[in-house]
Each structure stands twice: as structure tokens, then as C-alpha cells.
Design a protein around this motif. Structure first.
Motif, mmCIF file in Angstrom:
data_model
loop_
_atom_site.group_PDB
_atom_site.id
_atom_site.type_symbol
_atom_site.label_atom_id
_atom_site.label_comp_id
_atom_site.label_asym_id
_atom_site.label_seq_id
_atom_site.Cartn_x
_atom_site.Cartn_y
_atom_site.Cartn_z
ATOM 1 N N PRO A 20 0.821 -1.220 0.000
ATOM 2 C CA PRO A 20 0.000 0.000 0.000
ATOM 3 C C PRO A 20 0.843 1.252 0.000
ATOM 4 O O PRO A 20 0.551 2.206 -0.702
ATOM 5 C CB PRO A 20 -0.797 -0.134 1.310
ATOM 6 C CG PRO A 20 -0.833 -1.607 1.588
ATOM 7 C CD PRO A 20 0.435 -2.124 1.118
ATOM 8 N N LEU A 21 2.037 1.189 0.772
ATOM 9 C CA LEU A 21 2.895 2.383 0.852
ATOM 10 C C LEU A 21 3.570 2.649 -0.481
ATOM 11 O O LEU A 21 3.679 3.783 -0.920
ATOM 12 C CB LEU A 21 3.964 2.186 1.951
ATOM 13 C CG LEU A 21 4.927 3.346 2.170
ATOM 14 C CD1 LEU A 21 4.113 4.614 2.615
ATOM 15 C CD2 LEU A 21 5.965 2.999 3.249
ATOM 16 N N ALA A 22 4.022 1.568 -1.155
ATOM 17 C CA ALA A 22 4.685 1.734 -2.455
ATOM 18 C C ALA A 22 3.716 2.296 -3.468
ATOM 19 O O ALA A 22 4.112 3.071 -4.328
ATOM 20 C CB ALA A 22 5.232 0.381 -2.924
ATOM 21 N N ALA A 23 2.535 1.903 -3.435
ATOM 22 C CA ALA A 23 1.561 2.395 -4.401
ATOM 23 C C ALA A 23 1.359 3.889 -4.248
ATOM 24 O O ALA A 23 1.127 4.594 -5.216
ATOM 25 C CB ALA A 23 0.201 1.646 -4.216
ATOM 26 N N GLN A 24 1.468 4.333 -2.988
ATOM 27 C CA GLN A 24 1.222 5.763 -2.751
ATOM 28 C C GLN A 24 2.414 6.613 -3.210
ATOM 29 O O GLN A 24 2.231 7.703 -3.727
ATOM 30 C CB GLN A 24 0.938 6.009 -1.240
ATOM 31 C CG GLN A 24 -0.343 5.338 -0.782
ATOM 32 C CD GLN A 24 -0.551 5.510 0.696
ATOM 33 O OE1 GLN A 24 0.232 6.142 1.404
ATOM 34 N NE2 GLN A 24 -1.698 4.995 1.216
ATOM 35 N N ASN A 25 3.721 6.152 -2.940
ATOM 36 C CA ASN A 25 4.909 7.002 -3.194
ATOM 37 C C ASN A 25 5.566 6.761 -4.552
ATOM 38 O O ASN A 25 6.559 7.411 -4.893
ATOM 39 C CB ASN A 25 5.977 6.776 -2.104
ATOM 40 C CG ASN A 25 5.449 7.194 -0.729
ATOM 41 O OD1 ASN A 25 4.645 8.133 -0.619
ATOM 42 N ND2 ASN A 25 5.906 6.497 0.312
ATOM 43 N N PHE A 26 5.205 5.765 -5.326
ATOM 44 C CA PHE A 26 5.867 5.443 -6.576
ATOM 45 C C PHE A 26 5.782 6.599 -7.558
ATOM 46 O O PHE A 26 6.764 6.905 -8.255
ATOM 47 C CB PHE A 26 5.229 4.167 -7.158
ATOM 48 C CG PHE A 26 5.884 3.739 -8.435
ATOM 49 C CD1 PHE A 26 7.105 3.096 -8.439
ATOM 50 C CD2 PHE A 26 5.249 4.013 -9.650
ATOM 51 C CE1 PHE A 26 7.663 2.746 -9.620
ATOM 52 C CE2 PHE A 26 5.841 3.643 -10.825
ATOM 53 C CZ PHE A 26 7.074 2.980 -10.820
ATOM 54 N N GLN A 27 4.671 7.221 -7.558
ATOM 55 C CA GLN A 27 4.493 8.300 -8.505
ATOM 56 C C GLN A 27 5.411 9.460 -8.162
ATOM 57 O O GLN A 27 6.004 10.054 -9.037
ATOM 58 C CB GLN A 27 3.015 8.789 -8.477
ATOM 59 C CG GLN A 27 2.703 9.817 -9.547
ATOM 60 C CD GLN A 27 2.835 9.257 -10.942
ATOM 61 O OE1 GLN A 27 2.584 8.062 -11.162
ATOM 62 N NE2 GLN A 27 3.201 10.111 -11.907
ATOM 63 N N GLN A 28 5.584 9.661 -6.889
ATOM 64 C CA GLN A 28 6.449 10.778 -6.472
ATOM 65 C C GLN A 28 7.913 10.492 -6.807
ATOM 66 O O GLN A 28 8.641 11.364 -7.249
ATOM 67 C CB GLN A 28 6.294 11.028 -4.950
ATOM 68 C CG GLN A 28 4.888 11.495 -4.568
ATOM 69 C CD GLN A 28 4.742 11.659 -3.070
ATOM 70 O OE1 GLN A 28 5.636 11.343 -2.297
ATOM 71 N NE2 GLN A 28 3.584 12.173 -2.607
ATOM 72 N N VAL A 29 8.301 9.268 -6.545
ATOM 73 C CA VAL A 29 9.700 8.876 -6.823
ATOM 74 C C VAL A 29 9.975 8.970 -8.311
ATOM 75 O O VAL A 29 11.051 9.417 -8.742
ATOM 76 C CB VAL A 29 9.971 7.452 -6.300
ATOM 77 C CG1 VAL A 29 11.318 6.950 -6.753
ATOM 78 C CG2 VAL A 29 9.899 7.424 -4.788
ATOM 79 N N ALA A 30 9.096 8.534 -9.126
ATOM 80 C CA ALA A 30 9.297 8.559 -10.578
ATOM 81 C C ALA A 30 9.433 9.988 -11.066
ATOM 82 O O ALA A 30 10.285 10.309 -11.906
ATOM 83 C CB ALA A 30 8.144 7.832 -11.271
ATOM 84 N N GLU A 31 8.575 10.839 -10.558
ATOM 85 C CA GLU A 31 8.653 12.238 -10.982
ATOM 86 C C GLU A 31 9.969 12.874 -10.559
ATOM 87 O O GLU A 31 10.582 13.628 -11.303
ATOM 88 C CB GLU A 31 7.475 13.014 -10.369
ATOM 89 C CG GLU A 31 6.127 12.607 -10.953
ATOM 90 C CD GLU A 31 4.963 13.327 -10.298
ATOM 91 O OE1 GLU A 31 5.254 14.113 -9.340
ATOM 92 O OE2 GLU A 31 3.831 13.138 -10.725
ATOM 93 N N SER A 32 10.424 12.548 -9.318
ATOM 94 C CA SER A 32 11.688 13.118 -8.825
ATOM 95 C C SER A 32 12.861 12.621 -9.654
ATOM 96 O O SER A 32 13.788 13.369 -10.007
ATOM 97 C CB SER A 32 11.900 12.736 -7.347
ATOM 98 O OG SER A 32 13.147 13.186 -6.888
ATOM 99 N N SER A 33 12.830 11.355 -10.007
ATOM 100 C CA SER A 33 13.942 10.774 -10.818
ATOM 101 C C SER A 33 13.970 11.397 -12.196
ATOM 102 O O SER A 33 15.043 11.681 -12.754
ATOM 103 C CB SER A 33 13.765 9.247 -10.929
ATOM 104 O OG SER A 33 13.831 8.645 -9.652
ATOM 105 N N ASN A 34 12.822 11.583 -12.794
ATOM 106 C CA ASN A 34 12.803 12.190 -14.127
ATOM 107 C C ASN A 34 13.381 13.606 -14.096
ATOM 108 O O ASN A 34 14.074 14.031 -15.019
ATOM 109 C CB ASN A 34 11.384 12.188 -14.669
ATOM 110 C CG ASN A 34 10.909 10.755 -15.023
ATOM 111 O OD1 ASN A 34 11.719 9.913 -15.350
ATOM 112 N ND2 ASN A 34 9.600 10.525 -14.951
ATOM 113 N N GLN A 35 13.037 14.296 -13.015
ATOM 114 C CA GLN A 35 13.517 15.677 -12.909
ATOM 115 C C GLN A 35 15.051 15.723 -12.780
ATOM 116 O O GLN A 35 15.740 16.527 -13.417
ATOM 117 C CB GLN A 35 12.879 16.363 -11.694
ATOM 118 C CG GLN A 35 13.238 17.827 -11.545
ATOM 119 C CD GLN A 35 12.729 18.659 -12.706
ATOM 120 O OE1 GLN A 35 11.605 18.421 -13.233
ATOM 121 N NE2 GLN A 35 13.547 19.623 -13.160
#
Length: 469
Positions: A20-35
Motif C-alpha cells: 500500500p505504501l509503495a503504491a502511494q509514493n511510486f508516482q512521487q519517486v518517478a517524478e523526482s527521478s525524471n527531474q
């Protein structure tokens, strides 16, 4: 398994546990990595642009530096070639300088040798005329105040002087000077040179002859010529016309004649040892003459004398037998007289009586012969002693005068050789005389013994004949 796989596994496990925690933060991590990726790519693009802007100037600078390096290398190689060429030229120059120095030293040595030889070659009478040039040439190399050219000029001047002398000698040359006459008196006169021979005539014409240099004389000496040479030398030297004596041996014949010695000269050369040898030899020869007379005058009985004595004994006429024995004379007569007196004795007694007289004759005949033998043996030893003494004197003279003065050494050498010769001259004849006299003495003793045996045998034979009859 690498670290990516480990990391993936870890994420998988973590995802399984915290889905459940990964589902919530994955989007944030992906956006940070792309940046972050976009920022890194932008930074890389800026760096590449910066490198591209700076690469061209740096390339130009590197090209310029490489060009300068090449130019400096070419300049270095050129300088090295110049240095090598300079070193080669300097070595060649040094070799040339060394060769020229060696040549100069060789020429100087040859000039010095020529000057010394020229001084020794000219006659002593010419020395006064050439002494100045010779001394200047000899002293030039040691004169520090002269340049090399001035030294060479003075040395070459001696050669020119020698050439001038040769010109003067063509056809003869005469000059004034002084010489010592045979009596040792210095007289003025005129010299004349014809080839290797130098003639001299005094102003008064009383002294003339050939010139020679003697060891202890500072002036030329006039040779004492034989009496058969007249005054033609004086006329030829004075006037330039006349007959001159010619010596094909170039003075050697006169020197040989001058060096011939008399018997007294050889005796003087032998010294004290030589006198002892000569005295011993004279005594030996006198004794040999005396012994010769003594042995030759020694009388022995002939067979006819013995037969006459035996006939008188056979007749019983003892007085006549004694008279015949006495007529023989000497020890032989005494022996036969004793034989006549003891004719009636036994054979052994008669032989002893005769042998007694023979023993008396032996020392008489052999007297002084041992002295002759000793003389023959001692004379060579005395000669050897004289040789040793002469060599000792020679070495003493060498210590004082060195080996340059051969004439001063001749006295010791002469004594050494003369004493050896005298010893052999005495020993050989005395040895021969001793042998001859010894044989003569033995022959006389043999005849004496033969006569005694004949007498005894004759007496015994007649005694047996009487018994048989």
C-alpha cells in the motif's frame, strides 16, 4: 548476482510487505527521478558545449607548442653539429700544433748535435776562429732573453760557419796561431790545412810539423817528426808553395810509432809486481844456467871404465883399480873407489856401499830444481796479482775522473795486462827448463845406478868364476 538484482529483490520484498505504501509514493519517486535525469542531461549538454568552445583554442595552442618544440629540436641538432665540428677542428689543430712542436724539437736537437759534432770535428788549431759562433749556438737554447726565431738564427749561423769552413778548405787554408813545440814551449806561427791534415811552421822556421790535440794541453801540439823529413813543411806553410808529407793513415801511423814502447817502458808499466816477476825470472834463468852446467859437468862411468876397474880387481891389483876409479872423478869416482875397497864383501854390503854414494849424488843433482818449479808456478800467480792491483787502480781512477778520460785509465789497465804477460813470459820458459833439467838429472842418476849395478854384477861374476875354477 549483482547489486541491481539484489536491489530489485529488496524492492520486491519491500513491495510485497508494503504494497500500500509503495503504491502511494511510486508516482512521487518517478517524478523526482525524471527531474534529476533532465537536470543531469542539461548539465552534460552545457559541459559538452563548454568543451567544444574551448577545444579549438587549446588545439591551436598545442599545435603552436609542437611547432616550437620541433623548431627547438632542429636548433639543438644544428648547435650540436656546430659543437662537434668545432671539437673536431680543435683536435686537428692540437694535433698539428703537437706535430709542429715535435718537428721543432727534432730540428733543435739536430742543430745542437751538429754544433757539438762540429766543435769536436774541427782541429784544435781552428777552434779560436770558430769559437765565438760555436758558443753562441750552444748557449742560444738556454738564453731566455731571446725569442725562438733569434735562437734558431744563432744555431743556423753555426751551419753557415761550417759551410764557410768547407769553402776555405777547398785547395787548402792557412791562418795565424800559436802551438806548443815538442819541448812544450808555446811559439807563434802559421797553420795550413790540407784535407784532414794540419801543418804548422813557426815564424822563425825552427819548429814545423803536424798538429795534434793532446789530452792535457789547451793548445795544439806539434808532433816530433822523424829526422828524414826536411823543412819542406816550413816552406809550404809560409809561402804557400812546397812539398808536404802525406800520411795515408791519417796520423795513425805516427801515433802507432809514438806509442811503441821499449823494454824499460813495459817494465815501468808493470809496476812493483812486474819488477818482482822480472827479478824472479832472472834468478830462475841464472839458476837454470847454473844447473845446466852442474848437471852436464857431472861425471859418470862409461862401460870401458867399469871394465878396466873390474880387470884390475880380477888381477888382484887393488891400487890400480883405485887409481882407475879415482880417474873417473866426482861422486861416481868416489862410488867406484868404495866399491874397489869393499869388493871382497858380500853382495848386500857392496850394494849398500855403492847405494850410499848414489844417495849422496841425488840431492846434488836435484838441488835448486824445486825452486825452478816454484818459480814456474808462482810467476802466473804474481801476474794475476798484478792484474788485480791494476784493475783496482783503474776503478779508483774511474771513481775520480769517470769513464770519459780513457788515457788516464790506461796506466792501471796497462799494469794489469803487462804483469799478466810478464808472469807468462817467465813461467813458460822456466817450466820448460825445469822439465829438461829434471830429465837430465834423472838420466845422470840412472847412469850412476846402471854403473853401480854393472860393477856389482861384474864383481860377483868374477868371484863365482874363481870358485868354479
Amino acid at each position: 548476482m549483482n547489486w541491481i538484482q539484489s536491489f530489485t529483490l529488496t524492492l520486491t520484498l519491500a513491495g510485497a510487505m508494503a504494497a500500500p505504501l509503495a503504491a502511494q509514493n511510486f508516482q512521487q519517486v518517478a517524478e523526482s527521478s525524471n527531474q534529476k535525469l533532465e537536470d543531469a542531461l542539461k548539465e552534460l549538454a552545457d559541459v559538452r558545449n563548454d568543451i567544444a568552445e574551448k577545444k579549438i583554442p587549446l588545439s591551436k595552442s598545442v599545435s603552436e607548442l609542437e611547432s616550437k618544440v620541433l623548431e627547438l629540436r632542429r636548433e639543438r641538432n644544428r648547435l650540436l653539429k656546430i659543437k662537434d665540428a668545432g671539437t673536431i677542428d680543435l683536435s686537428a689543430l692540437e694535433r698539428q700544433v703537437g706535430q709542429m712542436k715535435d718537428q721543432a724539437d727534432f730540428v733543435n736537437n739536430r742543430l745542437n748535435e751538429f754544433i757539438n759534432e762540429f766543435e769536436g770535428r774541427i782541429n784544435i788549431s781552428e777552434l779560436a776562429g770558430y769559437e765565438e759562433a760555436i758558443q753562441a749556438g750552444k748557449l742560444a737554447p738556454k738564453n731566455e732573453n731571446l725569442s725562438a726565431e733569434e735562437k734558431r738564427t744563432l744555431q743556423v749561423g753555426v751551419i753557415e760557419t761550417a759551410l764557410g769552413r768547407i769553402q776555405n778548405l777547398i785547395g787548402g787554408h792557412s791562418y795565424e796561431g800559436s802551438a806548443l813545440n815538442p819541448s812544450g814551449v808555446l811559439v807563434d806561427g802559421k797553420f795550413a790545412i790540407m784535407g784532414p791534415t794540419v801543418y804548422f811552421s813557426s815564424d822563425d822556421g825552427a819548429t814545423f810539423g803536424l798538429i795534434e790535440a793532446q789530452l792535457n794541453a789547451a793548445d795544439p801540439v806539434v808532433l816530433d817528426l822523424p829526422d828524414d823529413i826536411d823543412g819542406g813543411i816550413s816552406q809550404a806553410v809560409t809561402s804557400g808553395n812546397g812539398m808536404l808529407p802525406f800520411d795515408s793513415t791519417l796520423g795513425k801511423a805516427l801515433k802507432v810509432a809514438k806509442e811503441k814502447k821499449s823494454l824499460k817502458g813495459y817494465i815501468d808499466d808493470g809496476g812493483e809486481v812486474g819488477l818482482v816477476i822480472i827479478g824472479l825470472g832472472i834468478l830462475g834463468f841464472l839458476l837454470a844456467i847454473y844447473k845446466s852446467i852442474q848437471i852436464l859437468s857431472f861425471k859418470v862411468a862409461m862401460p870401458r871404465h867399469i871394465d878396466g876397474i873390474l880387470e884390475s880387481i880380477d888381477k888382484g891389483n887393488e891400487k890400480e883399480a883405485q887409481e882407475r876409479a879415482h880417474a873417473i872423478g866426482g861422486i861416481a869416482g868416489e862410488m867406484f873407489e868404495a866399491g874397489v875397497v869393499n869388493a871382497q864383501e858380500k853382495r848386500g854390503i857392496l850394494e849398500e856401499m855403492l847405494f850410499e854414494r848414489i844417495l849422496k849424488a841425488r840431492p846434488y843433482l836435484e838441488s835448486f830444481l824445486p825452486f825452478l818449479s816454484i818459480t814456474a808456478a808462482a810467476a802466473p800467480l804474481l801476474g794475476l796479482l798484478g792484474t788485480v792491483i791494476g784493475m783496482i787502480k783503474t776503478f779508483q781512477l774511474i771513481t775520480i775522473f769517470g769513464t770519459g778520460d780513457a788515457k788516464s785509465l790506461s796506466s792501471g789497465i796497462s799494469e794489469a795486462l803487462v804483469t799478466t804477460a810478464l808472469g807468462l813470459i817467465v813461467a813458460i820458459p822456466v817450466l820448460i827448463l825445469h822439465g829438461m833439467l829434471s830429465r837430465m838429472a834423472k838420466r845422470k842418476l840412472g847412469l850412476l845406478e846402471q854403473g853401480a849395478v854393472a860393477f856389482v854384477n861384474g864383481v860377483m861374476a868374477r868371484r863365482h868364476d874363481k870358485k868354479d875354477s
